[in-house]
Structures are given as C-alpha cells and as structure tokens.
Design a protein around this motif. Structure first.
Motif, PDB file in Angstrom:
ATOM      1  N   ASN A  19      72.238  -0.489   3.910  1.00 40.26           N
ATOM      2  CA  ASN A  19      73.383   0.270   3.422  1.00 40.26           C
ATOM      3  C   ASN A  19      74.388   0.480   4.543  1.00 40.26           C
ATOM      4  N   HIS A  20      73.898   0.843   5.704  1.00 36.93           N
ATOM      5  CA  HIS A  20      74.774   1.063   6.862  1.00 36.93           C
ATOM      6  C   HIS A  20      75.524  -0.216   7.231  1.00 36.93           C
ATOM      7  N   TYR A  21      74.832  -1.339   7.210  1.00 46.23           N
ATOM      8  CA  TYR A  21      75.487  -2.610   7.541  1.00 46.23           C
ATOM      9  C   TYR A  21      76.609  -2.909   6.556  1.00 46.23           C
ATOM     10  N   PHE A  22      76.341  -2.767   5.259  1.00 50.24           N
ATOM     11  CA  PHE A  22      77.347  -3.128   4.264  1.00 50.24           C
ATOM     12  C   PHE A  22      78.583  -2.248   4.374  1.00 50.24           C
ATOM     13  N   TYR A  23      78.400  -0.951   4.471  1.00 48.40           N
ATOM     14  CA  TYR A  23      79.551  -0.044   4.408  1.00 48.40           C
ATOM     15  C   TYR A  23      80.330   0.020   5.724  1.00 48.40           C
ATOM     16  N   THR A  24      79.702  -0.291   6.837  1.00 42.67           N
ATOM     17  CA  THR A  24      80.443  -0.280   8.107  1.00 42.67           C
ATOM     18  C   THR A  24      80.918  -1.672   8.516  1.00 42.67           C
ATOM     19  N   GLU A  25      80.069  -2.683   8.389  1.00 42.77           N
ATOM     20  CA  GLU A  25      80.419  -4.012   8.877  1.00 42.77           C
ATOM     21  C   GLU A  25      81.208  -4.834   7.857  1.00 42.77           C
ATOM     22  N   ILE A  26      80.958  -4.636   6.572  1.00 43.31           N
ATOM     23  CA  ILE A  26      81.678  -5.406   5.558  1.00 43.31           C
ATOM     24  C   ILE A  26      82.841  -4.597   4.990  1.00 43.31           C
ATOM     25  N   LEU A  27      82.572  -3.363   4.548  1.00 45.54           N
ATOM     26  CA  LEU A  27      83.671  -2.546   4.026  1.00 45.54           C
ATOM     27  C   LEU A  27      84.483  -1.887   5.147  1.00 45.54           C
ATOM     28  N   GLY A  28      83.942  -1.816   6.339  1.00 46.48           N
ATOM     29  CA  GLY A  28      84.720  -1.331   7.477  1.00 46.48           C
ATOM     30  C   GLY A  28      84.941   0.170   7.526  1.00 46.48           C
ATOM     31  N   MET A  29      84.145   0.932   6.757  1.00 41.85           N
ATOM     32  CA  MET A  29      84.264   2.380   6.811  1.00 41.85           C
ATOM     33  C   MET A  29      83.558   2.909   8.067  1.00 41.85           C
ATOM     34  N   ARG A  30      83.917   4.090   8.504  1.00 39.78           N
ATOM     35  CA  ARG A  30      83.290   4.663   9.684  1.00 39.78           C
ATOM     36  C   ARG A  30      82.128   5.561   9.278  1.00 39.78           C
ATOM     37  N   LEU A  31      80.986   5.390   9.934  1.00 41.99           N
ATOM     38  CA  LEU A  31      79.896   6.338   9.764  1.00 41.99           C
ATOM     39  C   LEU A  31      80.250   7.585  10.566  1.00 41.99           C
ATOM     40  N   VAL A  32      80.650   8.648   9.857  1.00 41.72           N
ATOM     41  CA  VAL A  32      81.113   9.856  10.551  1.00 41.72           C
ATOM     42  C   VAL A  32      80.011  10.894  10.710  1.00 41.72           C
ATOM     43  N   LYS A  33      78.907  10.726   9.985  1.00 39.09           N
ATOM     44  CA  LYS A  33      77.797  11.653  10.137  1.00 39.09           C
ATOM     45  C   LYS A  33      76.502  10.966   9.729  1.00 39.09           C
ATOM     46  N   LYS A  34      75.540  10.985  10.650  1.00 40.40           N
ATOM     47  CA  LYS A  34      74.199  10.476  10.390  1.00 40.40           C
ATOM     48  C   LYS A  34      73.271  11.681  10.399  1.00 40.40           C
ATOM     49  N   SER A  35      72.961  12.158   9.205  1.00 39.53           N
ATOM     50  CA  SER A  35      72.177  13.376   9.087  1.00 39.53           C
ATOM     51  C   SER A  35      71.020  13.145   8.126  1.00 39.53           C
ATOM     52  N   VAL A  36      70.442  14.242   7.636  1.00 37.33           N
ATOM     53  CA  VAL A  36      69.334  14.157   6.687  1.00 37.33           C
ATOM     54  C   VAL A  36      69.666  15.008   5.473  1.00 37.33           C
ATOM     55  N   ASN A  37      68.976  14.711   4.380  1.00 38.04           N
ATOM     56  CA  ASN A  37      69.097  15.532   3.186  1.00 38.04           C
ATOM     57  C   ASN A  37      68.540  16.917   3.514  1.00 38.04           C
ATOM     58  N   GLN A  38      69.367  17.937   3.433  1.00 44.26           N
ATOM     59  CA  GLN A  38      68.934  19.265   3.822  1.00 44.26           C
ATOM     60  C   GLN A  38      67.849  19.821   2.916  1.00 44.26           C
ATOM     61  N   ASP A  39      67.693  19.242   1.716  1.00 42.81           N
ATOM     62  CA  ASP A  39      66.646  19.687   0.800  1.00 42.81           C
ATOM     63  C   ASP A  39      65.369  18.853   0.923  1.00 42.81           C
ATOM     64  N   ASP A  40      65.448  17.727   1.638  1.00 47.12           N
ATOM     65  CA  ASP A  40      64.283  16.879   1.903  1.00 47.12           C
ATOM     66  C   ASP A  40      64.573  16.110   3.182  1.00 47.12           C
ATOM     67  N   THR A  41      64.151  16.654   4.315  1.00 46.59           N
ATOM     68  CA  THR A  41      64.556  16.120   5.619  1.00 46.59           C
ATOM     69  C   THR A  41      63.870  14.809   5.979  1.00 46.59           C
ATOM     70  N   SER A  42      63.031  14.275   5.085  1.00 45.39           N
ATOM     71  CA  SER A  42      62.417  12.974   5.362  1.00 45.39           C
ATOM     72  C   SER A  42      63.370  11.829   5.061  1.00 45.39           C
ATOM     73  N   MET A  43      64.508  12.124   4.404  1.00 46.98           N
ATOM     74  CA  MET A  43      65.436  11.057   4.028  1.00 46.98           C
ATOM     75  C   MET A  43      66.780  11.208   4.743  1.00 46.98           C
ATOM     76  N   TYR A  44      67.360  10.082   5.105  1.00 47.33           N
ATOM     77  CA  TYR A  44      68.706  10.077   5.689  1.00 47.33           C
ATOM     78  C   TYR A  44      69.731  10.567   4.665  1.00 47.33           C
ATOM     79  N   HIS A  45      70.785  11.160   5.193  1.00 46.95           N
ATOM     80  CA  HIS A  45      72.016  11.385   4.427  1.00 46.95           C
ATOM     81  C   HIS A  45      73.137  10.842   5.298  1.00 46.95           C
ATOM     82  N   LEU A  46      73.734   9.727   4.855  1.00 50.00           N
ATOM     83  CA  LEU A  46      74.752   9.019   5.628  1.00 50.00           C
ATOM     84  C   LEU A  46      76.118   9.254   5.006  1.00 50.00           C
ATOM     85  N   PHE A  47      77.127   9.509   5.865  1.00 47.51           N
ATOM     86  CA  PHE A  47      78.484   9.801   5.411  1.00 47.51           C
ATOM     87  C   PHE A  47      79.437   8.740   5.960  1.00 47.51           C
ATOM     88  N   TYR A  48      80.072   7.963   5.078  1.00 47.65           N
ATOM     89  CA  TYR A  48      81.073   6.976   5.463  1.00 47.65           C
ATOM     90  C   TYR A  48      82.444   7.486   5.037  1.00 47.65           C
TER      91      TYR A  48
END
Length: 325
Positions: A19-48
């Motif tokens: 997902n990170h590759y597609f949205y940053t390298e192909i769509l060219g959006m910036r990953l502005v926050k690499k965090s986790v789901n605050q309700d389940d911290t085992s999963m990433y929450h990525l912000f483009y």
C-alpha cells in the motif's frame, strides 16, 4: 456550524508495505504520518496527503493483515475521488497508469468535470477529478519531493460517493442535520438506475461534495481489503465539534462522543443506511509531534500510547519510509 468539506477518507489494506509503495511511488502522495490504529495498536494507520497533510487532503489506511476480498454492494462508500489541478494532468496520469500497469478507464466526464476512474492493486475504487473549473474549497499543494511532477500531483480529496438502497434517510441526515445542500444530479453509468444526486457543504466544489447513488439491484457490501471504512467531514475547531455533538445527540443519533485522536478531535456516528461518518477538527495537525521536513519517517504515537512504544513497534513490520530510499 457549517461543515467545511471532506476532511479525510479511511480505507482498509491487507498489506501496508505494498500500500505504501502504490500511494507514494506511483500516486506520488506524501506519507505524512506513520502511526497505529488507536483502537488496535497491532495494525498500522497510514496517512497519505499533500505536502503537510492539510485537512481535506488525507487518504488513510488501516492495515488488517487477514482482510479478505471486498464484495461490492449497497450501504457503502463506493468511490473515493482524488483532485488534480486541471484536465491536462489527467492526460499525464493516463500515461503513468499505463507505465505502471494500473487498472484504469479512459478519461470521461461527470457532473461537468473531466474524470479518470482507476483501481489500486487491492481493488480500491478511485477516480481522479479535474479542478479545471472548480470554484469551491481550495486544494492542497503536492509535495515537491514527490516522484510525480508537482503541477500534475494529487492536490486533495474530491467527492465521495455513497451507494444506498434507500436514499431518503441518508439525504435527510445530510440536509436536515449536517447542513448539506442539493446542487444537481447526473446520469448513472448503468442502464435502468436512478440519477446520482449531488450535495455540497461549505464553499462547495470538488472538496465538499457527497454523491448519492440509489441502487436497486445490489446486496449489502461485504467489506474487506480495498473497501472504505469511513468518511470524515471538516469542523473548524473544538468548540464547534462540541456543538455538533449536542446537535447529533438532540437528533437521537447514537454517537461516539468526543474522541481525541491527538492530530484532531473527532465525533463518530452512523447514518441510517449504516455508513460511518466522522466529524473531525482541522487542527492541531500532523506537525504537532514531528518536524514538517520529516513527517512520516518514524512511527508516531500519541502521548497516551508512548509508554507502549517498544511493544507496539515490535509487532509492526518495518516500512521503508526514508526520503533516501
């Protein structure tokens, strides 16, 4: 008490790395926050988003590793739009999609705008919409270090489309409670289906629209990877959000109450067709805990999760998010 437009759209991915590759390298959006789901911290929450993650430019993803296939249908957020500056940019994107073998249609027209429908590798339903004639909510500014030329880059979120079996209760919430106005309609691309109705808020335009699709031929959507979890709408500040909470409660709509997401404060509720809405404040923003130059490079945790950093990071698969990758 006027919603300013779309704040963010949150979707589901099964693989954060891809997902990170597609949205940053192909769509060219910036990953502005690499965090986790605050309700389940085992999963990433990525912000483009755009260069600094301005409100109205954020497309976010929860990583659910075992997420299955999405079976498209009713009671869903069925299309997410991404804005580009003009019609010429769409021609650039046709060439780029061909180069990277991205599934896409030809450039077409919708509600008086040029559009380009496409899907990400997990089947996320997306469309680029031209701002050639937009006079509504201002766009963001693409990151100048994106692999996509800045003048062709994605400038923010456009309209979201809701697909529902009974539009009347959804429209009532949008207009009577949330303050949206009906501004027109356009023909469905499917024979025999009703026109798609367009509603806007705030300054209107591509950054402030909800499109309602009434489908009489679909089962309820079964969400999975490539589906949308919720859409958030912009609220100016904390005081207005508190007033919105009172208004939602007065309408007897179950809601989350005020939730502190650290980068913004939120209120969640479901409209009658079961679609999850969020109201989110414009601030304080993503530079609250990171320097603007280094947004998204490290795992960012809100203060109330900081004491769990070691355990949280140990469960996450590292992403290569350095600007020197």
């Amino acid at each position: 008490m006027e919603l300013k437009g779309i704040h963010h759209v949150s979707s589901i991915t099964a693989t954060a790395k891809n997902n990170h590759y597609f949205y940053t390298e192909i769509l060219g959006m910036r990953l502005v926050k690499k965090s986790v789901n605050q309700d389940d911290t085992s999963m990433y929450h990525l912000f483009y988003a755009d260069e600094v993650g301005n409100p109205g430019t954020d497309l976010t993803f929860f990583e659910i590793v075992r997420a299955g296939h999405t079976y498209e249908g009713n009671n869903s957020i069925s299309l997410t739009s991404l804005r580009v500056a003009n019609d010429e940019a769409l021609t650039y994107w046709i060439k780029r999609f061909n180069e990277y073998e991205v599934s896409h249609e030809n450039i077409s027209e919708q509600f008086g705008r040029k559009v380009l429908f496409f899907k990400d590798p997990e089947g996320q339903r997306l469309v680029l919409v031209s701002d050639q004639h937009n006079q509504g909510v201002e766009a963001g500014t693409p990151w100048d270090r994106s692999p996509v030329p800045q003048e062709k880059g994605i400038t923010g979120l456009g309209p979201v489309k809701l697909t529902v079996p009974d539009p009347e209760p959804t429209v009532k919430v949008l207009t009577s409670i949330m303050g949206f106005n009906h501004v027109g309609s356009y023909a469905s691309s499917l024979d025999g289906q009703p026109d798609i109705e367009v509603y806007e808020t705030g300054k209107g335009g591509t950054g402030a629209e909800v499109h309602i699709e009434h489908r009489t031929d679909l089962p309820k959507e079964r969400p999975g990877r490539g589906s949308v979890h919720h859409v958030a709408f912009r609220v100016a500040n904390n005081d207005e959000l508190a007033a919105w909470k009172d208004k939602i409660q007065a309408a007897r709509m179950p809601n989350s109450g005020l939730v502190d997401r650290y980068y913004f404060k939120s209120l969640y509720f479901r409209e009658p067709n079961g679609i999850l809405f969020e109201l989110a404040t414009d601030g304080p923003g993503f530079a609250t805990d990171e320097d603007v130059e280094h947004l998204g490079e490290s795992v960012a945790l809100p203060p109330f999760l900081e004491d769990q950093r070691h355990e949280i990071e140990a469960r996450l698969v590292p992403l290569n998010t350095s600007v020197d990758k």
